[in-house]
Design a protein around this motif. Sequence first.
Motif, mmCIF file in Angstrom:
data_model
loop_
_atom_site.group_PDB
_atom_site.id
_atom_site.type_symbol
_atom_site.label_atom_id
_atom_site.label_comp_id
_atom_site.label_asym_id
_atom_site.label_seq_id
_atom_site.Cartn_x
_atom_site.Cartn_y
_atom_site.Cartn_z
ATOM 1 N N VAL A 152 2.650 -9.366 -0.511
ATOM 2 C CA VAL A 152 2.417 -8.664 -1.159
ATOM 3 C C VAL A 152 3.290 -7.314 -1.522
ATOM 4 O O VAL A 152 3.424 -7.091 -0.091
ATOM 5 C CB VAL A 152 0.585 -8.787 -2.332
ATOM 6 N N SER A 153 4.145 -7.153 -1.733
ATOM 7 C CA SER A 153 4.329 -5.871 -1.791
ATOM 8 C C SER A 153 4.290 -4.913 -3.488
ATOM 9 O O SER A 153 4.115 -5.896 -4.370
ATOM 10 C CB SER A 153 6.122 -5.808 -2.138
ATOM 11 N N PHE A 154 4.048 -3.723 -3.921
ATOM 12 C CA PHE A 154 4.451 -3.582 -4.970
ATOM 13 C C PHE A 154 5.383 -2.820 -5.206
ATOM 14 O O PHE A 154 5.670 -2.093 -4.694
ATOM 15 C CB PHE A 154 3.283 -3.023 -4.934
ATOM 16 N N ASN A 155 5.678 -2.981 -6.130
ATOM 17 C CA ASN A 155 6.857 -1.562 -6.779
ATOM 18 C C ASN A 155 6.080 -0.081 -7.523
ATOM 19 O O ASN A 155 5.223 -0.417 -7.255
ATOM 20 C CB ASN A 155 7.501 -2.068 -8.476
ATOM 21 N N GLU A 156 7.048 0.411 -7.799
ATOM 22 C CA GLU A 156 6.729 2.104 -8.468
ATOM 23 C C GLU A 156 5.125 1.816 -9.539
ATOM 24 O O GLU A 156 4.232 2.952 -10.076
ATOM 25 C CB GLU A 156 7.312 2.711 -8.679
ATOM 26 N N ARG A 157 5.691 0.595 -10.484
ATOM 27 C CA ARG A 157 4.700 0.389 -11.055
ATOM 28 C C ARG A 157 3.507 -0.537 -10.876
ATOM 29 O O ARG A 157 3.008 -0.648 -12.016
ATOM 30 C CB ARG A 157 5.366 0.098 -12.897
#
Length: 349
Positions: free
Chosen positions: A277-282
């Motif tokens: 899993v990775s997350f963007n700035e939002r």
Amino acid sequence: IRQHQEIHVVMGNEACDLDSTVSALALAYFLAQSSPAPRAAFVPVLNIPRADFALRTETSFLLRDRGIPAASLIFRDEIDLGGLHHAGLLSLTLVDHHVLPCADAALEEAVVEVLDHRPLERARGPPCQVTVEPVGSCATLVTERILQGPPGVLDRTTAALLHGTILLDCINLSPAAGKVTPRDVACVSLLEERFPELPARDAVFGALQAAKFDVTGLTTEQMLRKDLKVISNDEVVVAISGIFEDLETFLLRPGLLQDLEAFCQGRGYAGLVAMTVSFNERHEPTRKLAVYSQQEPLRGTLCRALEEATTPSLLLQLLPSPWATVAAYAQGNAVATRKKVLPILRAAL
């Protein structure tokens, strides 16, 4: 055991992530502080060997940050739960899980209470007290329990541990990540109200997220062990590892296939599912997964179960894989966490 002293152990699951650790520490502390003339000693137990603690980077970071030395913690290889139970001295409270793995089946009859936030897989009758609620973090249930207890038990250190854990678990309370519930938000707000000196949410989440995703210098074997769950039936055992690296990067690690084979052979796993899993700035997640097994029928069974799942549908798209024994996928349903994927895999077995 020699002194016939009763021990009430509070223990999280065997992945021993931040939620499991803090839920065990905070609830054991609360029980010790609030139980009238307790007969038992309340002992939080981290459900991993001490040697694995260094791999729990976000947990060691938060405890260190809050002045709790690793020397004061008790790990699974430092307490004889089987011996205590055999002597009739063990009571067990489970946090962040409610079914013990097969290896611990003998301890089931010692379980007196459960606090968990995943769907109930098996019912427990009285006298076991069961709290299973679909919140984002088990630490939310522990916070609610403490806030309902005698005033003055909640101190600044415990509040900071619970606050950080809920923020990390619920991706900084971001609705886009699909984990947070109104009860998680309410608990964070109540903790901040009681302890206005708690650091800002963004700073807490940013520091913990950075610590969690810091895999600098970890071997493949350590990465697979860092966030590990195991499922089994009578014939096979399958590992499910949370991987804190992009899947394509992970699949191209030097010697990966030999490392996967050695990891599974050494621990008796017939296959392994790696979930990234990775997350963007939002705070919107991107999820991918890979299924590894040298046994083609098992690999096919697991892949079909994941591809055809409807509760929930994972919306998988096949990705190119450099290895014949590894199937790789992008997961279109990005809010389907490992908690939601585990029952699919269990049903497949």
